[in-house]
Design a protein around this motif. Structure first.
Motif, short mmCIF file in Angstrom:
data_model
loop_
_atom_site.label_atom_id
_atom_site.label_comp_id
_atom_site.label_asym_id
_atom_site.label_seq_id
_atom_site.Cartn_x
_atom_site.Cartn_y
_atom_site.Cartn_z
N VAL A 11 0.92 -1.11 0.02
CA VAL A 11 -0.09 -0.08 -0.02
C VAL A 11 0.75 1.42 -0.05
CG1 VAL A 11 -2.01 -1.31 1.30
CG2 VAL A 11 -0.10 0.15 2.49
N GLU A 12 0.29 2.35 -0.35
CA GLU A 12 1.00 3.51 -0.19
C GLU A 12 0.30 4.53 0.51
OE1 GLU A 12 2.18 7.17 -3.34
OE2 GLU A 12 2.60 5.05 -4.13
N ILE A 13 1.04 4.99 1.94
CA ILE A 13 0.50 6.03 2.59
C ILE A 13 1.53 7.12 2.44
CG2 ILE A 13 -0.02 6.42 4.71
CD1 ILE A 13 -0.41 3.17 5.33
N TYR A 14 0.89 8.26 2.27
CA TYR A 14 1.60 9.82 2.11
C TYR A 14 2.95 9.60 1.67
CZ TYR A 14 2.30 14.36 3.98
OH TYR A 14 2.38 15.84 3.92
N GLY A 15 2.96 8.88 0.28
CA GLY A 15 4.17 8.85 -0.57
C GLY A 15 4.93 7.69 -0.07
N ASP A 16 4.88 6.83 0.62
CA ASP A 16 5.73 5.84 1.12
C ASP A 16 5.08 4.52 0.79
OD1 ASP A 16 7.92 7.26 1.90
OD2 ASP A 16 6.98 7.62 3.68
#
Length: 86
Positions: A11-16
């Protein structure tokens, strides 16, 4: 969790990008990640000077607050139901 099959989802969260391991569906884990991402972005819009760690803590605190409010509401409804059945 040991008896259930574990699923790994990126998953991607806040660009990470993060790999989440759990027994829920990939769709569920993506939805959770999306909610965290959205919360962090909302806090960033209100506080653009905060770094991602502080935004993550704010998102976690906000989520815990919402969880506790919902838990209290469920307990209240369960009590009301118990009284109606009694």
């Amino acid at each position: 969790m040991s008896d259930e099959q574990k699923i790994t989802t990126s998953v991607e969260i806040y660009g990470d990008t993060y790999k989440i391991v759990g027994t829920e569906t990939s769709g569920h884990m993506r939805q959770v990640a999306s909610m965290v991402d959205e919360s962090m972005r909302e806090f960033h819009a209100m506080n653009p000077s905060l770094d991602s760690s502080k935004l993550a803590v704010l998102a976690a605190v906000n989520t815990a607050h919402e969880y506790l409010k919902l838990k209290e509401r469920v307990e209240q409804l369960e009590n009301e139901l118990r009284k109606l059945k009694g």
